[in-house]
Design an enzyme around this catalytic site. Structure first.
Site, PDB file in Angstrom:
ATOM      1  N   ARG A  45       7.023 -21.885  42.080  1.00 63.10           N
ATOM      2  CA  ARG A  45       6.030 -21.546  41.828  1.00 63.10           C
ATOM      3  C   ARG A  45       5.452 -21.411  40.468  1.00 63.10           C
ATOM      4  O   ARG A  45       6.330 -22.632  39.767  1.00 63.10           O
ATOM      5  CB  ARG A  45       6.761 -20.162  41.102  1.00 63.10           C
ATOM      6  N   ASP A 196      31.200 -26.545  31.746  1.00 63.57           N
ATOM      7  CA  ASP A 196      29.983 -27.364  31.760  1.00 63.57           C
ATOM      8  C   ASP A 196      30.923 -28.544  31.032  1.00 63.57           C
ATOM      9  O   ASP A 196      30.347 -29.614  31.060  1.00 63.57           O
ATOM     10  CB  ASP A 196      29.383 -26.262  31.030  1.00 63.57           C
ATOM     11  N   LYS A 200      30.786 -32.540  31.469  1.00 63.32           N
ATOM     12  CA  LYS A 200      30.074 -33.728  30.386  1.00 63.32           C
ATOM     13  C   LYS A 200      31.236 -35.073  30.564  1.00 63.32           C
ATOM     14  O   LYS A 200      30.968 -36.139  30.031  1.00 63.32           O
ATOM     15  CB  LYS A 200      30.095 -33.539  29.885  1.00 63.32           C
ATOM     16  N   GLY A 297      19.317 -26.155  24.575  1.00 61.06           N
ATOM     17  CA  GLY A 297      18.424 -25.806  24.254  1.00 61.06           C
ATOM     18  C   GLY A 297      16.984 -26.402  24.313  1.00 61.06           C
ATOM     19  O   GLY A 297      17.292 -28.176  25.069  1.00 61.06           O
TER      20      GLY A 297
HETATM   21  N1  HSE Z   1      25.128 -24.782  28.686  1.00 60.78           N
HETATM   22  C1  HSE Z   1      24.942 -25.877  27.995  1.00 60.78           C
HETATM   23  C2  HSE Z   1      25.727 -25.624  26.055  1.00 60.78           C
HETATM   24  C3  HSE Z   1      24.069 -26.639  28.282  1.00 60.78           C
HETATM   25  O1  HSE Z   1      26.022 -24.517  26.315  1.00 60.78           O
HETATM   26  O2  HSE Z   1      26.075 -26.760  26.031  1.00 60.78           O
HETATM   27  C4  HSE Z   1      23.379 -27.580  28.008  1.00 60.78           C
HETATM   28  O3  HSE Z   1      24.348 -28.745  28.970  1.00 60.78           O
END
Ligand code: HSE
Length: 421
Positions: A45, A196, A200, A297
Site C-alpha cells: 500500500r 534485538d 545484533k 530511528g
Molecule cells: N529497536 C531497535 C533499538 C532499533 O531500539 O535499538 C533498530 O535495531
C-alpha cells in the site's frame, strides 16, 4: 560516477527514511562517487507520509527482483517472507542490502552461501546499531586484528529506558516514549526482552569469530526485571546498570550473551545515555576501540543503508561475502561463566536476619565484597544490598532459592556485574 539502480521492498518508516535521505543528502552521496537511482518500490500500500513521485510501485514485492535493477533493498521486516525475498533476489543475480537483523541471524549461513554461489553481495550495516558504523568496520578496517572481545549496548530502546529510569522515571512511561519516537521494534518485547540485542551480537560474532547463523542457543535476558531503585543502590556502590551484549573468543569456545549488568560508573559504556548505542571492541593491534552513535530511528538507519549502497558501488565485484561458520568452536555454556553479583534483598528487620543470609552464602563458599543496609521500605521491611565475590553462574539459582526459603526474606533479585577493566 557510478549509477546504481535500486529496488526497495517495503515502504514503511525505514524505507521512506532512506528515500528522503537519498534526496536530502544527495550532494554527499554523489561526492562519494555514486548516483543512486531508485528504480522501483515494492509495497502493498501507499504511505501517506511519503510521495515517491514517478517511481513505479509494484504491489507484489516478489516482482521487484525481476526488474532491471542492481540491488534489492529489503525493508519488509519479519523473517520467513524476508528470507524468501532475499533468496529470490540473490538467485535473480541482484545484490541485497537489508536492515533486517532477524532474517540474517536466523538464516545468515544459508543466505551467504547462496549469495556466494550466485556471485552477489548481501550487506547489512543498518542491521546492527543502524547507521553507527560497526559491520563494515569489523569486516574491513579491523580485519588485520585479532578481535578479543566485543561488548556494548546494542539496543537503543533498552538504553533509552534504563537511562530514563536512572533519572527516576517509570519503565512503562519511557517505553511508551521510545515507541512514539520510533526507536522500539513493532513488537517492543524484542527490545525489552533482549532479543534485538541478541540478534545484533550474533551478527557481530559471526563476522568476528565465524560463529554460525543461526548460532546455537545462548543466554538472553532483557531489562524487565530492573527496578528504578536498583539504580540508586548501584550508584552508592559505584555502578550503573546497562543492557550489554557480549561476544568473546576465549580460545576453545565462543562466549555469546545478552543481559543487564552493573558496570562501573567510570567505564566508557556507563556514560552513554539515551538511545545511543555504544560498542567497545578489544583488538590486539589497536587496543580498545570505542564507537557510539544513534542505533535506532529513521535517519540513522537510512545512513547505514546508504553507506552499504555506496560501498557496493565502489567495491570490487570479485570480493564476495565473508562466509560464516568457518569456525565451529562451540558456544560456551552460560552455567560455566563466573560473575560477581548484585543482590537486592527485602528482609524483615529482625535480629539475626543478616547472619542467616551470610550463612547461606558461606555454605556455598560465596564471600561478600560489600554490603549496604538502607532505611525501611515499609513496615519492618528493610532492603539489604550485597555485592558478592565472584562465583559460577550455575550456582546462582540454588543460592537464590536457599535465601528465599528463609521466612524473613520477602523478595530477592540479582544482577550480574560486568568487569570493565
Ligand atoms: N529497536 C531497535 C533499538 C532499533 O531500539 O535499538 C533498530 O535495531
Amino acid at each position: 560516477m557510478k549509477t546504481l539502480k535500486v529496488g526497495i521492498c517495503g515502504w514503511g518508516n525505514v524505507a521512506t527514511g532512506m528515500f528522503n535521505a537519498i534526496e536530502s543528502n544527495n550532494n554527499y552521496i554523489t561526492k562519494a562517487g555514486v548516483d543512486i537511482n531508485i528504480a522501483c518500490i515494492g509495497a502493498r500500500r501507499d504511505n501517506p507520509k511519503c510521495n515517491p513521485g514517478a517511481t513505479p510501485i509494484f504491489r507484489d514485492i516478489f516482482d521487484i527482483p525481476e526488474q532491471d535493477i542492481d540491488v534489492v533493498v529489503e525493508l519488509i521486516g519479519g523473517v520467513e517472507v524476508a528470507r524468501e525475498l532475499i533468496l529470490k533476489s540473490i538467485r535473480a543475480g541482484k545484490h541485497v542490502i537489508t536492515a533486517n537483523k532477524a532474517v540474517i541471524f536466523n538464516h545468515g549461513d544459508e543466505i551467504f552461501a547462496e549469495a556466494n554461489k550466485n556471485k552477489v553481495k548481501v550487506l547489512f550495516e543498518a542491521a546492527v546499531c543502524a547507521g553507527t558504523p560497526i559491520v563494515k568496520m569489523l569486516k574491513e578496517e579491523l580485519a588485520p586484528n585479532k578481535i578479543k572481545k566485543i561488548s556494548g549496548m546494542l539496543n537503543g530502546t533498552s538504553n533509552f529506558i534504563l537511562s530514563n529510569m536512572e533519572e527516576g522515571n517509570e519503565f512503562d512511561d519511557t517505553l511508551e516514549l521510545a515507541q512514539k519516537e520510533g526507536y522500539a521494534e513493532p513488537d517492543p518485547s524484542f527490545d525489552i526482552e533482549g532479543v534485538d540485542a541478541a540478534h545484533k551480537i550474533g551478527l557481530l560474532s559471526s563476522i568476528a569469530y565465524g560463529s554460525s547463523l543461526p548460532p546455537k542457543d545462548f543466554y538472553i535476558e532483557g531489562i524487565t526485571k530492573i527496578d528504578k531503585k536498583d539504580f540508586i543502590y548501584a550508584e552508592m556502590l559505584g555502578y550503573t546498570i546497562k543492557h550489554l551484549a557480549i561476544s568473546e573468543d576465549n580460545e576453545d569456545k565462543i562466549e555469546l550473551r545478552a543481559h543487564p549488568a552493573l558496570v562501573s560508573k567510570k567505564s566508557y559504556l556507563a556514560n552513554l545515555k539515551g538511545v545511543r548505542n555504544g560498542i567497545e571492541v578489544d583488538t590486539d593491534l589497536i587496543g580498545k576501540i570505542h564507537i557510539a552513535g544513534s542505533g535506532a530511528g529513521q535517519e540513522s538507519t537510512a545512513s547505514g543503508l546508504i553507506s552499504d549502497i555506496i560501498h557496493l558501488a565502489n567495491s570490487n565485484e570479485d570480493i564476495l561475502n565473508v562466509v560464516s561458520s568457518i569456525n565451529q568452536k562451540p558456544i560456551k555454556d552460560f552455567g560455566e561463566f563466573s560473575f560477581q553479583y548484585y543482590f537486592f534483598i527485602e528482609a524483615e528487620d529482625n535480629p539475626g536476619v543478616m547472619a542467616s543470609i551470610t550463612t547461606r552464602l558461606a555454605e556455598e563458599s560465596i564471600g561478600i565484597e560489600s554490603m549496604v543496609q538502607k532505611d525501611e521500605l515499609g513496615k519492618n521491611i528493610v532492603p539489604i544490598i550485597l555485592i558478592t565475590d565472584i562465583f559460577k553462574e550455575d550456582k546462582l539459582e540454588g543460592i537464590k532459592d536457599k535465601i528465599l526459603s528463609l521466612d524473613t526474606i520477602k523478595n530477592l533479585r540479582t544482577i550480574r556485574i560486568e568487569s570493565t577493566d
